[in-house]
Design an enzyme around this catalytic site. Structure first.
Site, PDB file in Angstrom:
ATOM      1  N   ASP A  13       0.757  -1.260   0.000  1.00  0.00           N
ATOM      2  CA  ASP A  13       0.000   0.000   0.000  1.00  0.00           C
ATOM      3  C   ASP A  13       0.787   1.310   0.000  1.00  0.00           C
ATOM      4  OD1 ASP A  13      -1.992  -1.910   0.335  1.00  0.00           O
ATOM      5  OD2 ASP A  13      -2.377  -1.406   2.415  1.00  0.00           O
ATOM      6  N   LYS A  75      -6.912  -4.446  -2.789  1.00  0.00           N
ATOM      7  CA  LYS A  75      -7.497  -5.102  -1.623  1.00  0.00           C
ATOM      8  C   LYS A  75      -8.403  -4.125  -0.887  1.00  0.00           C
ATOM      9  CE  LYS A  75      -3.578  -4.342   1.554  1.00  0.00           C
ATOM     10  NZ  LYS A  75      -4.240  -3.631   2.618  1.00  0.00           N
ATOM     11  N   CYS A 108      -1.765  -1.849   8.181  1.00  0.00           N
ATOM     12  CA  CYS A 108      -1.842  -2.820   7.086  1.00  0.00           C
ATOM     13  C   CYS A 108      -0.657  -3.785   7.064  1.00  0.00           C
ATOM     14  CB  CYS A 108      -1.971  -2.097   5.745  1.00  0.00           C
ATOM     15  SG  CYS A 108      -3.540  -1.197   5.584  1.00  0.00           S
TER      16      CYS A 108
END
Length: 179
Positions: A13, A75, A108
């Site tokens: 990310d 995601k 994350c």
């Protein structure tokens, strides 16, 4: 010890404006570029994730440039594990050693790490290639993952660990990469 034949790189990310808000963002991006370039030097499979890219934006441009030929996996969960495409990509590599990097360390990256550990993966945290908005959150995220059983490394250490041997064309290319 890490083995190039057993290792996969997972990038979590590093996207949009959020990537620029990380503590030490410029240094983080430089380390990620070196890490990705090194992974390519050793022919490591790369699994590249983006959290809700339609909302958070695309991966940072300088990373996209060194990820040419790879496609991101979108995601929705903080952890990548619930994402079928992520699990399929990981399974396809047939590798159990995971180099984990990206943002945010305490959210994350942490949740992905915990799920990888819970599913039998040997997770190596590339500490200088991950970040959070504050140094304290990054430190806490690293501590939580270490307590859960992950191992700690950095870009330069892991690249030399993968190299093993101080001669040859790969070694020369590695020296140029880290300078």
């Amino acid at each position: 010890m890490l083995s190039a034949a057993e290792t996969v790189l997972v990038i979590v990310d590093v996207q949009g404006k959020l990537a620029r808000l990380m503590d030490g963002s410029e240094a983080l991006h430089q380390q990620l570029v070196s890490l990705i370039s090194g992974a390519r030097l050793f022919d490591l499979p790369i699994v590249w994730l983006e959290q809700l890219p339609q909302k958070l934006g695309a991966t940072s441009e300088e990373l996209q440039a060194v990820l040419e030929g790879h496609q991101p996996i979108a995601k929705e969960h903080f952890s990548a594990w619930p994402c079928d495409a992520f699990r399929a990509a990981l399974k396809h590599t047939e590798r159990k050693q995971v180099l984990l990097c990206g943002i945010e360390t305490h959210i994350c990256v942490y949740q992905t790490c915990r799920d990888l550990l819970d599913n039998g993966f040997d997770v190596h945290l590339v500490a200088d290639a991950m970040g959070s908005r504050t140094a304290a959150n990054k430190a806490l995220g690293l501590q939580m993952m270490l307590q859960a059983g992950a191992k700690l490394t950095n870009v330069e250490s892991l690249l030399f660990e993968l190299q093993h041997h101080a001669v040859g064309d790969n070694f020369k290319a590695l020296l140029k990469l880290i300078k």
